[in-house]
Design an enzyme around this catalytic site. Structure first.
Site: not given
Length: 261
Positions: A147, A194, A226
């Site tokens: 991320c 996502d 996600h």
């Protein structure tokens, strides 16, 4: 305001970045200070070490239990694994459990506060890591980013970076320029759906890497969200399988490229 000359591929962190589970386990690594920055160190068994160093760039939760357990797992595969606290003690875990439990926490403000400083902290940290662990010239460096850490992986795969290969799971805060500038082999592990990294964005990443003949691989998993690789819902057998497959894929990718001369 977005730069029209540098389109966004992976959007800024959103509340989807805060979903998922905290995992249970007893981390086996330790925290040390590298020039004042907390660093998690997970050491491989000396009998199975491959002699290489893996840099771990965490998600917004920083050096929390999930990250530590993942770093321990990478170390068990032979890598001296080092994770950076580029939030300097101000990770999301300071404000939020899972799900988000502080109604006063402003993720957008927190992200704006840390976006550029975390990059600079990571850049200096990498220099210090190389000085401490790579001076003999025999050590190879790889990197992993989840991320928030995605763009920092891409920076370390670009000119001026120290890594020979890298891997990214469910990215955020990535622009076209980050991908364009990267050169070393890179793997991606992402959800099919996502909101931060759309199908169009995935396609554009593939186009960019193909056009410049960069070595890359992309795993795409359906029916996960996600954060599936770092904050897996362990009660969901399929999501757990996807997490395990992403990990296996990353290890095989790193093992292949870091074994090259």
């Amino acid at each position: 305001m977005a730069d029209i000359n540098d389109p966004v591929l992976a959007k800024p962190a959103d509340l989807c970045c805060l979903k998922g589970d905290f995992h249970r386990g007893e981390p086996t690594g330790s925290i040390i200070q590298i020039e004042g920055v907390d660093t998690y160190v997970a050491k491989p068994d000396p009998k199975f070490t491959n002699g290489n160093v893996l840099l771990f760039f965490p998600d917004a939760f920083g050096l929390h239990i999930n990250s530590k357990l993942m770093m321990d797992a990478y170390a068990a595969c032979g890598y001296l694994t080092l994770g950076v606290d580029y939030f300097l003690g101000d990770a999301v875990t300071k404000y939020s459990a899972s799900p988000l439990n502080d109604p006063n926490f402003d993720l957008a403000a927190w992200s704006a506060k840390h976006l550029l400083p975390s990059e600079e902290i990571a850049r200096e940290w990498v220099k210090n890591i190389k000085a401490k662990y790579g001076n003999d010239g025999k050590v190879k460096f790889g990197c992993i980013g989840y991320c928030w850490g995605a763009r920092i992986v891409l920076q370390q795969l670009s000119d001026g970076g120290i890594c020979s290969a890298g891997a990214i799971a469910h990215p955020s805060f990535v622009n076209e320029s980050h991908v364009q500038k990267s050169k070393a082999p890179v793997a991606f592990s992402v959800p099919a759906t996502d909101k931060l990294f759309s199908n169009e964005a995935r396609t554009r990443v593939i186009e960019i890497c193909t056009e410049k003949q960069q070595r890359f691989n992309m795993q795409v998993f359906s029916h996960v969200g996600h954060g599936f690789a770092s904050r897996t819902r362990l009660t969901d057998p399929y999501e757990l399988w996807a997490k395990e497959q992403h990990f296996k894929g990353f290890i095989e990718w790193l093992d292949f490229w870091l074994a090259r001369e």
